[in-house]
Structure formats: structure tokens, C-alpha cells
Design a protein around this motif. Sequence first.
Motif, mmCIF file in Angstrom:
data_model
loop_
_atom_site.group_PDB
_atom_site.id
_atom_site.type_symbol
_atom_site.label_atom_id
_atom_site.label_comp_id
_atom_site.label_asym_id
_atom_site.label_seq_id
_atom_site.Cartn_x
_atom_site.Cartn_y
_atom_site.Cartn_z
ATOM 1 N N PRO A 59 -3.385 8.912 -2.183
ATOM 2 C CA PRO A 59 -2.135 8.450 -1.562
ATOM 3 C C PRO A 59 -2.106 6.919 -1.608
ATOM 4 N N ASP A 60 -0.947 6.347 -1.890
ATOM 5 C CA ASP A 60 -0.887 4.896 -2.039
ATOM 6 C C ASP A 60 -0.008 4.201 -1.000
ATOM 7 N N LYS A 61 0.307 4.924 0.091
ATOM 8 C CA LYS A 61 1.128 4.314 1.144
ATOM 9 C C LYS A 61 0.675 4.785 2.514
ATOM 10 N N GLY A 62 0.917 3.922 3.483
ATOM 11 C CA GLY A 62 0.736 4.286 4.884
ATOM 12 C C GLY A 62 -0.674 4.674 5.294
ATOM 13 N N PHE A 63 -0.744 5.402 6.389
ATOM 14 C CA PHE A 63 -2.014 5.809 6.985
ATOM 15 C C PHE A 63 -2.850 6.635 6.017
ATOM 16 N N ARG A 64 -2.207 7.534 5.269
ATOM 17 C CA ARG A 64 -2.930 8.410 4.341
ATOM 18 C C ARG A 64 -3.691 7.600 3.297
ATOM 19 N N MET B 101 -5.351 0.379 -7.644
ATOM 20 C CA MET B 101 -4.302 1.169 -6.995
ATOM 21 C C MET B 101 -3.028 0.345 -6.818
ATOM 22 N N SER B 102 -3.167 -0.858 -6.285
ATOM 23 C CA SER B 102 -1.980 -1.635 -5.932
ATOM 24 C C SER B 102 -1.651 -2.745 -6.926
ATOM 25 N N GLY B 103 -2.454 -2.882 -7.968
ATOM 26 C CA GLY B 103 -2.164 -3.871 -8.995
ATOM 27 C C GLY B 103 -2.976 -5.144 -8.924
#
Length: 161
Positions: A39-44, A10-12
Amino acid sequence: MKTAVVYYSMSGNTKLIAEKIAGDLNADLIEIFPENSYPDKGFRKYFWGGKSAVMGDKPKLMPYEFSADKYDTIVFGTPVWAATFTPPIRTFIEENKAELSDKDIAVFMCQSGSGADKAISKLIKLLERDTLKAQLILVDPKDKPNSENDSMIKEFCKALG
């Protein structure tokens, strides 16, 4: 025969290590993607990813090319989500389980906190094995590169042959 590195990132972090391992082993690189991305950011990101991992979700994957009979070793790469491996890896294993039964299996996991040891145990259980040919755990290798990681990657590849 040959090695395949099958991974979800997801983030590399996992992608970076998958590429290094595939390069060192002259292995085929197979990146898998769920049809519906997480979802790839924040709380989600943490809520939906963690919930999906804990619940053992098996998301539908985008088409990928994989023929187990071409390989004698399969290396799985995955981030650690809620002390387990990611749902796309679960789907891949379930879709190919019979063909994986006679292959050497190794795994590397990238984590930010902890839980990789538990995640590896869960992966071994899903694969219905006692052990893996090799295993590697790294902490944020893309964001926190260091020479110790490079040494551990080299040892992991050496264990694979």
C-alpha cells in the motif's frame, strides 16, 4: 568492469537518486518490484511496509535481469522503513548472495525521518561484511531538493571510482 545500481522505490525518492547515480557512473540501472505491491498511502502504507521490514519478509519479486559476473561494483538503493532496508532489497540479496560475495558493495538510503544508520548496519550484517565501499543517506531528496544533496551524491560517486 561495470557498476549496477539495484534499487527499490515506492514514492520516487530512491528512483530519482538511483537515476542520478547511474548517470554519473555510467552504470546499469536495475529496478526491482515485489509481485504484490505495498500500500502506498495512509496508515496502511506505514503499517504494512514497517511490519514487513521489521519481520524480515522476503517478498517474491517480479522477474529482473541481473548477472553478477558482469559487474565489479553493486550499489543498492532503498528507502528506510522502520529503521531497516526494504523487503524487496532483502529478497534480491538473498537470491544473489553467493554471487555478491566478491563484489564491491555500496548503498544509498532515502528517509523521511531517521533510522538509516541502523538500516545500513543491518544491510552490512545481511551481506556478511565488515564495511561497504561507500554509503549515502539523504532525506526526502525528491520532495526537498538542495545543493547539499547534489554535493553528497557527487562525493558518493567519486568514492566509487
